[in-house]
Design a protein around this motif. Structure first.
Motif, mmCIF file in Angstrom:
data_model
loop_
_atom_site.group_PDB
_atom_site.id
_atom_site.type_symbol
_atom_site.label_atom_id
_atom_site.label_comp_id
_atom_site.label_asym_id
_atom_site.label_seq_id
_atom_site.Cartn_x
_atom_site.Cartn_y
_atom_site.Cartn_z
ATOM 1 N N UNK A 1 163.027 62.289 80.881
ATOM 2 C CA UNK A 1 163.105 61.078 81.692
ATOM 3 C C UNK A 1 163.691 61.438 83.054
ATOM 4 N N UNK B 1 165.842 59.708 84.510
ATOM 5 C CA UNK B 1 167.280 59.448 84.414
ATOM 6 C C UNK B 1 168.038 60.662 83.872
ATOM 7 N N UNK B 2 167.497 61.308 82.829
ATOM 8 C CA UNK B 2 168.262 62.421 82.263
ATOM 9 C C UNK B 2 168.310 63.604 83.216
ATOM 10 N N UNK C 1 170.823 62.736 85.917
ATOM 11 C CA UNK C 1 172.176 62.757 85.342
ATOM 12 C C UNK C 1 172.637 64.181 85.047
ATOM 13 N N UNK D 1 176.794 61.256 90.984
ATOM 14 C CA UNK D 1 175.991 61.065 89.779
ATOM 15 C C UNK D 1 176.033 59.616 89.313
ATOM 16 N N UNK D 2 177.227 59.056 89.244
ATOM 17 C CA UNK D 2 177.360 57.659 88.820
ATOM 18 C C UNK D 2 176.465 56.759 89.661
ATOM 19 N N UNK E 1 182.467 60.801 81.337
ATOM 20 C CA UNK E 1 181.101 60.539 81.823
ATOM 21 C C UNK E 1 180.051 61.369 81.095
ATOM 22 N N UNK E 2 180.432 62.580 80.671
ATOM 23 C CA UNK E 2 179.470 63.446 79.994
ATOM 24 C C UNK E 2 179.054 62.848 78.640
ATOM 25 N N UNK F 1 176.698 60.110 79.531
ATOM 26 C CA UNK F 1 175.440 60.660 80.040
ATOM 27 C C UNK F 1 174.546 61.147 78.901
ATOM 28 N N UNK G 1 171.146 59.001 78.235
ATOM 29 C CA UNK G 1 169.925 59.424 78.939
ATOM 30 C C UNK G 1 169.006 60.313 78.097
ATOM 31 N N UNK G 2 169.542 61.039 77.126
ATOM 32 C CA UNK G 2 168.674 61.953 76.372
ATOM 33 C C UNK G 2 167.752 61.189 75.421
#
Lengths: 313, 313
Positions: free
Chosen positions: A131, A133-134, A137, A145-146, B186-187, B190, B194-195
Motif C-alpha cells: 500500500x 500508506x505502508x 510510513x 511521518x505522522x 509510533x512504530x 505503524x 499499515x501492513x
C-alpha cells in the motif's frame, strides 16, 4: 481548465503503427511522436498504448524509454502513462530518494480529490504490491511521518457542506498552536489531514478574519525546518493549488539545473486538469507567460513537447 | 461461508406489498416480516427496499422502526440496510457514545477488506456529510486516537504477496516494544495499521517462532488499560477474525443484559459472510452451538429472527 484540446478523429491502431514506424531503424522521428501523443487525451493515450501492446507485444512506455533520452524521454513517458499510474510512480520515486521528496508526495495528495487519490493508491498497489500508506510510513520517520501518513491516508469528504462552528473552533486551535510553536501537535495534524477542503478553506478564512494574518504567514514567521515546510506546502496546496503550482513552475524555470523534474511533473500532471488557471497565476506573478519562459529556457524536443502541452498562449 | 441460502424466486414488488399488508391496521404480523426479510440476500433486500419506496413513498426502514420495537426492531432494521450503510451507522453510533465504543470501530475496520471498508467510508460520507476519518479523529483523543485513526484510514494492500525480511525485522521491533512496554510507540501503530493482513500474519507467526509466545499474550501480560485493549482487539481481528467474533458472541450470550448490541451486530453483519466459520469456533470453544445458546437465552420474534439468520444447525 485543461490546456489541451482533444483530437476528434483518431485510430489507436493507426497511431500505434505510426509510432512504430517513427522508431524503426536508426534514429527516431521525435516530431511524429510528439504530434501523436501530445494530441491525445488520457483515454485516447490509454487506447494507443493498449493497441501498441496488442500489435507489437511490447509496452509503449518501454519503446519510448529505449528510443529516447533525457528530459524529453521522461516527460513523454510520464505523459503516456495512465494518470493514476503516473502519480503512483512519482510518489514511489519521491520515496526512494536518499531524503524522500515530501513536497511531491504532498502535492499529489493535497491537490487531488478523494477519488483521484484512491485511484493513485490502487495503481500503487498494483505496481508495487504494497500500500502507498505502508511505504510512506516505513520510509519516513518522526513528525514528518505522522504528517505525511495522515495526509495520504484519509479518504476525505469532498462535498460542499461545512460546519462554521467547527471552523471557528479549529481556527482558534490552529492559532494557539502556532503561537505556542506547537507545530507537531496532534491537533494540527488532525485538522489539516482529516478535514475536507471546503471545511479547511472556511477555517483558513476565519483564521484570517480573527487574527489578521494567514496561517501560512504564521508558519513562515516560525522556523525553516523541513516539517514546517511540509505544513506550509499542505496549507498552500489546499488553499490555492493552482497558485502553489504556478510558484513551483516559477522556481523550476528559475533554476533548471536543480529543478529536479518539477517542470515536467507539473505540466504533465496538470495539462488535462487546470493548467490554464496555473498559466494565469504564473503570468500575473511573473509578468511573463509560462509559454515564453519555457520557450526561452528549454530546448529541442523537450521544449517542443512542453509547449504542445501548454497549449495555445 | 454464509449461514444463509438465498431465495431463488422472489418479486421485490410482491415482497413490498406483503410487508405493507403485514403492517396494516392494528398490530403487525412479525412472522411474515421475518419470513420475507430473513430469506432475502443483501442484493434482494436492496431491491425490496427500493420497491417499497417506489410504491409507498416511504423508506422501508422507517416503516419497520414505526411498527416494531426493542432488539427485534434493531436487528431487522440493521439487516434491511445496505451492508455499507449498516456498518457506517454502527460506527457513527459507536462514536456518539459518552465513551466511544472502540471495539466496534476496530471490529469493522479490521475484519473487512479494503474495498469493503472503502464502501463503508463512502456510505458514511453520504449519510453524515463528514469523512469517517474526521469524525473518529475529532471524537477521540490521545493514544487511542492515533491508533484508531491509523487503523481506519489506511487503504491496505489486500494481496497475497509479502516480504519475509520485513516480517522478521518487524517481529523484532514489536517484541522490543512489548518488552519496553512502549505500546504507544509510533512504530507499533505503524506496523499494525499499515501492513497488509497477509504481511502481518507472517510477522505474527515469526514472532511466535522467535519468542515462543504470541503477540497477544505479550500484550496481555502488560496492563489492562483501554489502549492495550484496543491493540489486542486489532491483533485478534487481523489474526483470526472468526475466532474473535465467536468470542464476542460468547461474551454477549453470557451477559445479555449488558451485551449492548453485540449479539445483533455480529449475527447480522456476518450472516452473509462467514457466520458458518464463526459458529464452528463457537461450538468448539463452548461445547454448545450458538443456535442452542440463542434458543435458550433469547425469546420471541428476536429469537426467531436470529435463529433464521443463523441458518440450519
Amino acid at each position: 481548465m485543461a490546456s489541451l484540446i482533444d483530437a476528434k478523429d483518431f485510430s489507436p491502431i493507426e497511431d500505434a503503427e505510426t509510432i512504430m514506424n517513427a522508431c524503426k531503424g536508426f534514429g527516431t522521428n521525435e516530431t511524429v511522436l510528439i504530434s501523436i501523443l501530445a494530441n491525445r487525451n488520457a483515454a485516447q493515450r490509454k487506447l494507443v498504448r493498449l493497441a501498441y501492446q496488442e500489435v507489437y507485444h511490447q509496452d509503449l512506455i518501454e519503446l519510448l524509454k529505449s528510443e529516447l533520452s533525457g528530459n524529453f524521454e521522461r516527460a513523454i513517458c510520464l505523459w503516456t502513462m495512465d494518470p493514476a499510474e503516473r502519480e503512483a510512480t512519482l510518489i514511489n520515486e519521491a520515496l526512494k530518494k536518499a531524503t524522500p521528496d515530501y513536497k511531491v508526495i504532498i502535492e499529489i495528495a493535497c491537490t487531488k480529490n478523494s477519488e483521484e487519490l484512491l485511484a493513485v493508491k490502487r495503481s500503487y498497489q498494483s505496481l508495487y504490491k504494497h500500500s502507498l500508506e505502508e511505504d510512506v510510513a516505513s520510509q519516513t520517520i518522526g513528525d514528518i511521518r505522522k504528517l505525511l501518513v495522515a495526509v495520504i491516508s484519509t479518504y476525505k469528504y469532498d462535498g460542499e457542506e461545512f460546519d462554521e462552528n467547527v471552523a471557528h473552533s479549529e481556527a482558534n486551535i490552529l492559532h494557539q498552536l502556532i503561537e505556542r510553536k506547537a507545530f507537531n501537535d496532534d491537533e494540527m495534524i488532525r485538522i489539516l489531514s482529516t478535514r475536507s477542503k471546503k471545511q479547511l478553506s472556511v477555517t483558513f478564512n476565519i483564521f484570517k478574519d480573527l487574527f489578521g494574518t494567514t496561517i501560512n504567514k504564521g508558519l513562515l514567521a516560525s522556523t525553516t525546518d523541513e516539517y514546517i515546510g511540509a505544513l506550509r506546502t499542505i496549507v498552500r496546496c489546499i488553499n490555492d493549488p493552482q497558485r502553489y503550482l504556478a510558484k513551483v513552475l516559477c522556481n523550476a524555470l528559475n533554476d533548471l539545473v536543480n529543478e529536479d523534474d518539477a517542470l515536467n511533473r507539473v505540466i504533465v500532471t496538470r495539462a488535462e486538469k487546470d493548467l490554464k488557471e496555473i498559466k494565469d497565476h504564473f503570468l500575473k506573478r511573473n509578468n511573463i507567460s509560462i509559454h515564453d519562459s519555457v520557450d526561452r529556457k528549454t530546448w529541442g524536443n523537450y521544449k517542443t513537447f512542453l509547449l504542445h502541452l501548454l497549449g495555445k498562449e
